[in-house]
Every structure is written in structure tokens, then in C-alpha cells.
Design a protein around this motif. Structure first.
Motif, PDB file in Angstrom:
ATOM      1  N   ARG A 183       0.780  -1.192  -0.011  1.00 46.91           N
ATOM      2  CA  ARG A 183      -0.051   0.107  -0.017  1.00 46.91           C
ATOM      3  C   ARG A 183       0.882   1.269   0.110  1.00 46.91           C
ATOM      4  NH1 ARG A 183      -4.977   0.398   3.286  1.00 46.91           N
ATOM      5  NH2 ARG A 183      -5.342   2.090   1.886  1.00 46.91           N
ATOM      6  N   PHE A 184       0.380   2.204  -0.811  1.00 48.73           N
ATOM      7  CA  PHE A 184       1.223   3.373  -0.891  1.00 48.73           C
ATOM      8  C   PHE A 184       0.468   4.546  -0.515  1.00 48.73           C
ATOM      9  CE2 PHE A 184       2.375   0.323  -3.866  1.00 48.73           C
ATOM     10  CZ  PHE A 184       3.813  -0.073  -3.279  1.00 48.73           C
ATOM     11  N   ALA A 185       0.927   5.580   0.194  1.00 47.88           N
ATOM     12  CA  ALA A 185       0.259   6.840   0.468  1.00 47.88           C
ATOM     13  C   ALA A 185       1.138   8.018  -0.382  1.00 47.88           C
ATOM     14  CB  ALA A 185       0.583   7.189   1.789  1.00 47.88           C
ATOM     15  N   ILE A 186       0.356   8.867  -1.077  1.00 49.69           N
ATOM     16  CA  ILE A 186       1.006   9.996  -1.747  1.00 49.69           C
ATOM     17  C   ILE A 186       0.422  11.177  -1.277  1.00 49.69           C
ATOM     18  CG2 ILE A 186       1.383  10.906  -4.225  1.00 49.69           C
ATOM     19  CD1 ILE A 186       0.736   8.125  -5.330  1.00 49.69           C
ATOM     20  N   VAL A 187       1.265  12.064  -0.861  1.00 50.43           N
ATOM     21  CA  VAL A 187       0.999  13.413  -0.293  1.00 50.43           C
ATOM     22  C   VAL A 187       0.996  14.541  -1.461  1.00 50.43           C
ATOM     23  CG1 VAL A 187       1.176  14.911   1.777  1.00 50.43           C
ATOM     24  CG2 VAL A 187       1.475  12.561   2.068  1.00 50.43           C
ATOM     25  N   VAL A 188       0.028  15.092  -1.671  1.00 52.32           N
ATOM     26  CA  VAL A 188      -0.086  16.141  -2.672  1.00 52.32           C
ATOM     27  C   VAL A 188      -0.361  17.601  -2.245  1.00 52.32           C
ATOM     28  CG1 VAL A 188      -1.046  16.644  -5.009  1.00 52.32           C
ATOM     29  CG2 VAL A 188      -0.670  14.325  -4.327  1.00 52.32           C
ATOM     30  N   SER A 189       0.481  18.459  -2.493  1.00 50.70           N
ATOM     31  CA  SER A 189       0.239  19.872  -2.260  1.00 50.70           C
ATOM     32  C   SER A 189      -0.954  20.478  -3.236  1.00 50.70           C
ATOM     33  CB  SER A 189       1.601  20.844  -2.344  1.00 50.70           C
ATOM     34  OG  SER A 189       1.095  22.137  -2.296  1.00 50.70           O
ATOM     35  N   GLU A 190      -1.801  21.240  -2.595  1.00 49.18           N
ATOM     36  CA  GLU A 190      -2.879  21.758  -3.267  1.00 49.18           C
ATOM     37  C   GLU A 190      -2.566  23.242  -4.123  1.00 49.18           C
ATOM     38  OE1 GLU A 190      -5.829  22.413  -0.235  1.00 49.18           O
ATOM     39  OE2 GLU A 190      -6.563  20.395  -0.420  1.00 49.18           O
ATOM     40  N   TRP A 191      -1.491  23.619  -3.459  1.00 55.92           N
ATOM     41  CA  TRP A 191      -0.742  24.906  -4.301  1.00 55.92           C
ATOM     42  C   TRP A 191      -0.029  24.389  -5.422  1.00 55.92           C
ATOM     43  CZ3 TRP A 191       4.285  26.770  -5.042  1.00 55.92           C
ATOM     44  CH2 TRP A 191       4.096  28.167  -5.419  1.00 55.92           C
ATOM     45  N   ASN A 192      -0.038  25.091  -6.602  1.00 50.46           N
ATOM     46  CA  ASN A 192       0.368  24.878  -7.738  1.00 50.46           C
ATOM     47  C   ASN A 192       0.044  23.739  -8.381  1.00 50.46           C
ATOM     48  OD1 ASN A 192       1.988  25.741 -10.088  1.00 50.46           O
ATOM     49  ND2 ASN A 192       3.882  26.040  -8.820  1.00 50.46           N
ATOM     50  N   THR A 193      -1.256  23.521  -8.399  1.00 52.93           N
ATOM     51  CA  THR A 193      -1.697  22.316  -8.858  1.00 52.93           C
ATOM     52  C   THR A 193      -1.522  21.829 -10.369  1.00 52.93           C
ATOM     53  OG1 THR A 193      -3.915  23.411  -9.763  1.00 52.93           O
ATOM     54  CG2 THR A 193      -4.073  22.518  -7.592  1.00 52.93           C
ATOM     55  N   GLU A 194      -0.946  22.780 -11.101  1.00 52.39           N
ATOM     56  CA  GLU A 194      -0.563  22.412 -12.489  1.00 52.39           C
ATOM     57  C   GLU A 194       0.583  21.395 -12.315  1.00 52.39           C
ATOM     58  OE1 GLU A 194       1.279  24.536 -16.319  1.00 52.39           O
ATOM     59  OE2 GLU A 194      -0.235  25.547 -15.499  1.00 52.39           O
ATOM     60  N   ILE A 195       1.609  21.696 -11.498  1.00 54.40           N
ATOM     61  CA  ILE A 195       2.692  20.967 -11.383  1.00 54.40           C
ATOM     62  C   ILE A 195       2.387  19.601 -10.425  1.00 54.40           C
ATOM     63  CG2 ILE A 195       4.889  20.703 -10.404  1.00 54.40           C
ATOM     64  CD1 ILE A 195       5.225  23.753 -11.246  1.00 54.40           C
ATOM     65  N   THR A 196       1.564  19.933  -9.245  1.00 60.37           N
ATOM     66  CA  THR A 196       1.515  18.958  -8.461  1.00 60.37           C
ATOM     67  C   THR A 196       0.510  17.621  -8.819  1.00 60.37           C
ATOM     68  OG1 THR A 196      -0.380  20.043  -7.178  1.00 60.37           O
ATOM     69  CG2 THR A 196       1.881  20.333  -6.310  1.00 60.37           C
ATOM     70  N   GLU A 197      -0.265  18.024  -9.627  1.00 59.04           N
ATOM     71  CA  GLU A 197      -1.219  17.211 -10.459  1.00 59.04           C
ATOM     72  C   GLU A 197      -0.469  16.241 -11.350  1.00 59.04           C
ATOM     73  OE1 GLU A 197      -4.346  16.170  -9.628  1.00 59.04           O
ATOM     74  OE2 GLU A 197      -4.321  17.519  -8.012  1.00 59.04           O
ATOM     75  N   ALA A 198       0.310  16.794 -12.131  1.00 63.08           N
ATOM     76  CA  ALA A 198       1.483  16.110 -12.989  1.00 63.08           C
ATOM     77  C   ALA A 198       2.206  15.167 -12.208  1.00 63.08           C
ATOM     78  CB  ALA A 198       1.971  16.819 -13.814  1.00 63.08           C
ATOM     79  N   LEU A 199       2.685  15.654 -11.010  1.00 70.86           N
ATOM     80  CA  LEU A 199       3.554  14.654 -10.176  1.00 70.86           C
ATOM     81  C   LEU A 199       2.838  13.509  -9.550  1.00 70.86           C
ATOM     82  CD1 LEU A 199       5.607  17.354  -8.291  1.00 70.86           C
ATOM     83  CD2 LEU A 199       6.485  15.810 -10.155  1.00 70.86           C
TER      84      LEU A 199
END
Length: 64
Positions: A2-18
Motif C-alpha cells: 500500500r502506498f500513500a501519496i501526499v499532494v500539495s494543493e498549491w500550484n496544482t498544474e505541477i502537483t497534479e502532474a507529479l
């Protein structure tokens, strides 16, 4: 596993791609959608706390 991925809501163009890249890589190597848990945090400063909180749950094999 199982994997957890923590994603920043700031600068979504970059963080969504990551996020998409990480998720797609897990899926490519055999993980299922249910093996991946996403946790959103407000900004980059909160990424470390978000990762710590996910790791403390002891239900994930890796936290990104």
C-alpha cells in the motif's frame, strides 16, 4: 503493498502532474487503485507533516 501519496494543493498544474506520474508508475508495476491513497495538504510547507501523519498510521509500505 500500500502506498500513500501526499499532494500539495498549491500550484496544482505541477502537483497534479507529479501525482499522476507517481500513480501511473505504481499501476504500471502491479499496484491497484485501492493500493494507493492520496492525501492533499494546503501547500509545500505542509508536505512533511502530511507525510509524517501518513507514516505514523503504519498501514503503508511507502509514503511519497
Amino acid at each position: 503493498m500500500r502506498f500513500a501519496i501526499v499532494v500539495s494543493e498549491w500550484n496544482t498544474e505541477i502537483t497534479e502532474a507529479l501525482f499522476t506520474g507517481a500513480k501511473d508508475t505504481f499501476l504500471k508495476f502491479g499496484a491497484t487503485e485501492s493500493d494507493i491513497v492520496r492525501r492533499d495538504v494546503p501547500g509545500s510547507y505542509e508536505l512533511t507533516l502530511g507525510a509524517q501523519l501518513m507514516a505514523e498510521r503504519k498501514e503503508f509500505d511507502a509514503v511519497i
